[in-house]
Design a protein around this motif. Structure first.
Motif, PDB file in Angstrom:
ATOM      1  N   GLN A  25      -9.344  -5.309 -46.281  1.00 51.19           N
ATOM      2  CA  GLN A  25     -10.264  -4.167 -46.185  1.00 51.19           C
ATOM      3  C   GLN A  25     -11.657  -4.618 -45.767  1.00 51.19           C
ATOM      4  O   GLN A  25     -12.296  -3.997 -44.918  1.00 51.19           O
ATOM      5  CB  GLN A  25     -10.332  -3.413 -47.516  1.00 51.19           C
ATOM      6  N   TYR A  26     -12.124  -5.719 -46.339  1.00 51.91           N
ATOM      7  CA  TYR A  26     -13.438  -6.255 -45.979  1.00 51.91           C
ATOM      8  C   TYR A  26     -13.479  -6.618 -44.496  1.00 51.91           C
ATOM      9  O   TYR A  26     -14.421  -6.267 -43.790  1.00 51.91           O
ATOM     10  CB  TYR A  26     -13.777  -7.478 -46.836  1.00 51.91           C
ATOM     11  N   GLU A  27     -12.462  -7.339 -44.007  1.00 53.38           N
ATOM     12  CA  GLU A  27     -12.424  -7.733 -42.594  1.00 53.38           C
ATOM     13  C   GLU A  27     -12.297  -6.516 -41.678  1.00 53.38           C
ATOM     14  O   GLU A  27     -12.913  -6.463 -40.620  1.00 53.38           O
ATOM     15  CB  GLU A  27     -11.291  -8.718 -42.333  1.00 53.38           C
TER      16      GLU A  27
ATOM     17  N   SER B 269      -3.604 -10.412 -45.903  1.00 48.96           N
ATOM     18  CA  SER B 269      -4.028 -11.239 -47.039  1.00 48.96           C
ATOM     19  C   SER B 269      -2.888 -11.185 -48.041  1.00 48.96           C
ATOM     20  O   SER B 269      -2.519 -10.130 -48.507  1.00 48.96           O
ATOM     21  CB  SER B 269      -5.328 -10.712 -47.665  1.00 48.96           C
TER      22      SER B 269
ATOM     23  N   PRO C   1      -1.387  -6.301 -48.310  1.00 49.43           N
ATOM     24  CA  PRO C   1      -2.477  -5.826 -47.452  1.00 49.43           C
ATOM     25  C   PRO C   1      -2.369  -6.380 -46.030  1.00 49.43           C
ATOM     26  O   PRO C   1      -2.250  -7.593 -45.838  1.00 49.43           O
ATOM     27  CB  PRO C   1      -3.735  -6.344 -48.154  1.00 49.43           C
TER      28      PRO C   1
ATOM     29  N   CYS D  49      -6.571 -13.720 -44.073  1.00 48.49           N
ATOM     30  CA  CYS D  49      -7.918 -13.592 -44.617  1.00 48.49           C
ATOM     31  C   CYS D  49      -7.809 -13.348 -46.118  1.00 48.49           C
ATOM     32  O   CYS D  49      -6.721 -13.112 -46.646  1.00 48.49           O
ATOM     33  CB  CYS D  49      -8.672 -12.461 -43.931  1.00 48.49           C
ATOM     34  N   ASP D  50      -8.938 -13.387 -46.814  1.00 40.55           N
ATOM     35  CA  ASP D  50      -8.942 -13.155 -48.253  1.00 40.55           C
ATOM     36  C   ASP D  50      -8.879 -11.670 -48.603  1.00 40.55           C
ATOM     37  O   ASP D  50      -8.320 -11.297 -49.625  1.00 40.55           O
ATOM     38  CB  ASP D  50     -10.192 -13.769 -48.901  1.00 40.55           C
ATOM     39  N   ASN D  51      -9.488 -10.824 -47.755  1.00 39.92           N
ATOM     40  CA  ASN D  51      -9.594  -9.401 -48.077  1.00 39.92           C
ATOM     41  C   ASN D  51      -9.482  -8.594 -46.791  1.00 39.92           C
ATOM     42  O   ASN D  51     -10.428  -8.538 -45.998  1.00 39.92           O
ATOM     43  CB  ASN D  51     -10.929  -9.147 -48.776  1.00 39.92           C
TER      44      ASN D  51
ATOM     45  N   THR E 294      -1.399  -1.226 -47.603  1.00 39.61           N
ATOM     46  CA  THR E 294      -1.308  -2.090 -48.777  1.00 39.61           C
ATOM     47  C   THR E 294       0.114  -2.516 -49.113  1.00 39.61           C
ATOM     48  O   THR E 294       0.306  -3.440 -49.898  1.00 39.61           O
ATOM     49  CB  THR E 294      -1.902  -1.387 -50.020  1.00 39.61           C
TER      50      THR E 294
END
Length: 119
Positions: free
Chosen positions: A79-81, A118, A102, A75-77, A98
């Motif tokens: 924490q967001y996911e 990511s 990440p 995924c790109d991020n 991290t």
């Protein structure tokens, strides 16, 4: 010449429960859902990706249910996911890390463990 990996198999005890998890919570899309004997051949696509998932456990492979998935979702991020999927009820084994990049681990309803990163 081999050009791509079509799908990876996710072992499951309950195909309906797995289908609901991967489509309604994770956001994957049904490509194929047809009977194969007493089971169904369920292929899912990942929006924007060529590789998909197969929710089918071949006879004699039930011991693979509830194990570690030998692969990685990207995924790109992270924490967001993590935040988005936690709010939808996904079980994570802990918060994102991290180092060395990440990443986070999560489970599906069958207890299979997956790696999301990511990088």
């Amino acid at each position: 010449m081999i050009r791509k990996l079509n799908y990876v198999g996710i072992p499951t005890r309950d195909q309906d429960r797995a289908l609901a998890f991967w489509t309604e919570i994770m956001g994957f899309v049904i490509a194929t859902d047809r009977p194969v004997g007493e089971k169904r051949w369920i292929e899912l696509t990942i929006p924007g990706a060529q590789t998909g998932l197969l929710l089918f456990t071949p006879e004699g492979h039930e011991d693979r249910i509830g194990t570690f998935f030998n692969g990685s979702f990207g995924c790109d991020n992270v924490q967001y996911e993590y935040d988005r999927l936690s709010a939808r009820g996904v079980t994570f084994l802990g918060p994102p890390r991290t180092k060395p990049f990440p990443h986070v681990y999560f489970n599906d309803p069958d207890g299979n463990t997956f790696f999301l990163s990511s990088r």
